[in-house]
Design an enzyme around this catalytic site. Structure first.
Site, PDB file in Angstrom:
ATOM      1  N   HIS A 118      14.612  58.142  45.021  1.00 30.99           N
ATOM      2  CA  HIS A 118      15.900  58.793  44.768  1.00 30.99           C
ATOM      3  C   HIS A 118      16.970  57.797  44.320  1.00 30.99           C
ATOM      4  O   HIS A 118      18.057  58.198  43.907  1.00 30.99           O
ATOM      5  CB  HIS A 118      16.369  59.587  45.993  1.00 30.99           C
ATOM      6  CG  HIS A 118      16.847  58.767  47.145  1.00 30.99           C
ATOM      7  ND1 HIS A 118      16.063  58.465  48.238  1.00 30.99           N
ATOM      8  CD2 HIS A 118      18.054  58.190  47.401  1.00 30.99           C
ATOM      9  CE1 HIS A 118      16.764  57.759  49.101  1.00 30.99           C
ATOM     10  NE2 HIS A 118      17.969  57.567  48.615  1.00 30.99           N
ATOM     11  N   ASP A 178       9.013  59.289  48.086  1.00 29.67           N
ATOM     12  CA  ASP A 178      10.329  58.661  47.896  1.00 29.67           C
ATOM     13  C   ASP A 178      10.207  57.143  47.812  1.00 29.67           C
ATOM     14  O   ASP A 178      10.997  56.411  48.400  1.00 29.67           O
ATOM     15  CB  ASP A 178      11.297  59.060  49.018  1.00 29.67           C
ATOM     16  CG  ASP A 178      12.755  58.785  48.642  1.00 29.67           C
ATOM     17  OD1 ASP A 178      13.039  58.679  47.433  1.00 29.67           O
ATOM     18  OD2 ASP A 178      13.591  58.653  49.548  1.00 29.67           O
ATOM     19  N   SER A 202      19.607  52.968  51.327  1.00 27.31           N
ATOM     20  CA  SER A 202      18.326  53.489  50.847  1.00 27.31           C
ATOM     21  C   SER A 202      17.582  52.436  50.041  1.00 27.31           C
ATOM     22  O   SER A 202      18.136  51.839  49.118  1.00 27.31           O
ATOM     23  CB  SER A 202      18.554  54.728  49.987  1.00 27.31           C
ATOM     24  OG  SER A 202      19.109  55.767  50.747  1.00 27.31           O
TER      25      SER A 202
END
Length: 462
Positions: free
Chosen positions: A103, A133, A209
């Site tokens: 992402h 992911d 992230s």
């Protein structure tokens, strides 16, 4: 906080056994005196990078999906806009292999990676997978890079100290500390990621992230991916993708693959809860009950059957289908997994080959050209490989499936995953039949299809 915890036992020992304490606990370094993570942070942070990614996205019609105005404005084309994302990544090798989240860099057209010393590199995506992911990048022109070694995440235990390193909120590289607070967390991550996660209470915020979750030896145990929150900030429940899965991604990227290939189970199953375990005479709940098996399933070939309960993969217990798929994925394609299962109440073991979904019968994929009635329509013969690609259930049957409806197919109502059965009553056997049948049926055409468990008919004129 760490210093306050350690002072209490030190004072108690000073009263009762001061000479012994002086003899056995003399500080050996400045790090031991300061009781800090400074040496560890200095060792690890050079290998954690900031990632700036951008991609061009088409403007969406404001009336998309509207039952009244949707068709009127279906040809609306707004000006493309640039969408930026910010995240973190971890260098895994001296030649510049980097792992991050899908992402953060998925579908990016421009990726810039900045090291903590200010050096900048362009990067390209070698392999990316939205479901896991995860994405593997390669820094252009990189050499002699600092990197973090991977630790086998199966050796991680609840209660271990952990540091999360990343770039939260774009403020620059930061480090937060905590512990590993849970393992085998499945189905709890946000977004499209599914599977198996390490839970930590080390604060993870937006921008973290793709950053590193490391142990006290500076080894990578996970890649930070998401938080569980109601306010948008970190509430002490963060999730990291285990390093064992990261290792498989790196191996496939280095082998030249551009998409991650998971082993194919060829089965559907369900978690065994308390009620189900009682009906099966198991006592305690646990495991995955096999409810359906494909004839070509490697589990079927190894002797397992519908009604058996898979308890463990390579000695690691599994309690949900995502955990089982994770365990198969970290075993890797081309290997065998040791499966522990219950059959007729008796525990047994079998070696199951980790294989890709079979492309058999041949899918015979075709895309109709601009001269066709439905140009751009992509079709394939249904087989396990196509079912896996489209995310279709195991009991999809046989036939010709829509891989991509194309602009005209979408306009008449076709959807990805529809099984085409007939055109104006003429049955469809293989993908190559469709173009001729459509031209023969024009100008009044009826397509009979199966969508899920239901049947639909689409009528149109050309």
């Amino acid at each position: 906080m760490l210093r306050n915890i350690l002072i209490v036992p030190a004072l108690a020992l000073a009263v009762t056994a001061a000479p012994a304490l002086a003899e056995t606990q003399v500080p050996q370094s400045q790090a031991e005196i300061s009781l800090s993570f400074v040496p560890l942070v200095k060792q690890a942070t050079p290998a954690v990078v900031n990632i700036y990614a951008s991609r061009v996205v088409e403007a969406r019609s404001p009336f998309a999906g509207d039952p009244l105005f949707g068709n009127l404005f279906q040809d609306f084309r707004g000006r493309p806009r640039v969408q930026n994302s910010l995240g973190s990544g971890v260098i895994l090798s001296g030649d510049g292999i980097v792992v991050s989240n899908y992402h953060v860099v998925g579908q990016a057209t421009d990726i810039r990676v900045v090291l903590n010393n200010g050096a900048e590199y362009d990067a390209e995506v070698l392999l990316a997978d939205e479901e896991a992911d995860l994405a593997i990048l390669k820094l252009e022109g990189a050499k002699d890079m600092p990197f973090l070694p991977l630790r086998d995440s199966d050796t991680v235990e609840v209660g271990e100290l952990a540091l999360a390193i990343g770039n939260p909120f774009g403020v620059g590289q930061t480090v937060s500390s905590g512990i590993v607070s849970g393992l085998a967390r499945s189905g709890t991550a946000t977004g499209n990621a599914r599977g198996y996660f390490i839970q930590t209470d080390a604060p993870i915020n937006p921008g973290n992230s793709g950053g590193a979750l490391i142990d006290v030896k500076g080894q990578l145990i996970g890649v930070n991916t998401s938080i569980l929150t109601r306010s948008g900030g970190s509430n002490g429940i963060g999730f990291a993708i285990p390093s064992a899965l990261v290792q498989q991604f790196v191996e496939q990227a280095e082998a030249g693959k551009t998409s991650f290939e998971r082993p194919w189970a060829g089965m559907t199953g369900q978690s065994v809860d308390a009620d189900l375990s009682e009906s099966l005479g198991m006592g305690l709940p646990g495991g995955v009950l096999i409810s359906q098996l494909h004839a070509a399933s490697p589990f079927a070939r190894a002797g397992l059957d519908v009604g058996d309960v898979v308890l463990a993969v390579d000695g690691q217990g599994v309690n949900t289908p995502p955990e089982m798929l994770y365990r198969m994925s970290v075993t890797g394609l081309g290997h065998e997994a040791r499966i522990t299962y219950l059959h007729d109440g008796a525990q047994q073991e079998a070696k199951v080959a980790m294989i890709a979904a079979p492309d058999d019968p041949p899918q015979q994929r075709v895309t109709l050209d601009e001269r066709a009635v439905l140009p751009g329509l992509t079709l394939a013969r249904l087989n396990p490989a196509v079912q896996t690609e489209l995310g279709m259930p195991l009991a999809g049957g046989e036939g010709v499936v829509v891989v991509d409806p194309g602009p005209w197919g979408a306009r008449i109502g076709l959807q990805r995953g529809d099984l085409l059965r007939a055109v104006n009553g003429q049955g469809i056997e293989v993908p190559g039949d469709v173009d001729g049948l459509l031209k023969k049926a024009a100008p009044r055409i009826q397509i009979d299809a199966q969508r899920g468990n239901g049947r639909i008919s689409l009528r149109f004129r050309v």
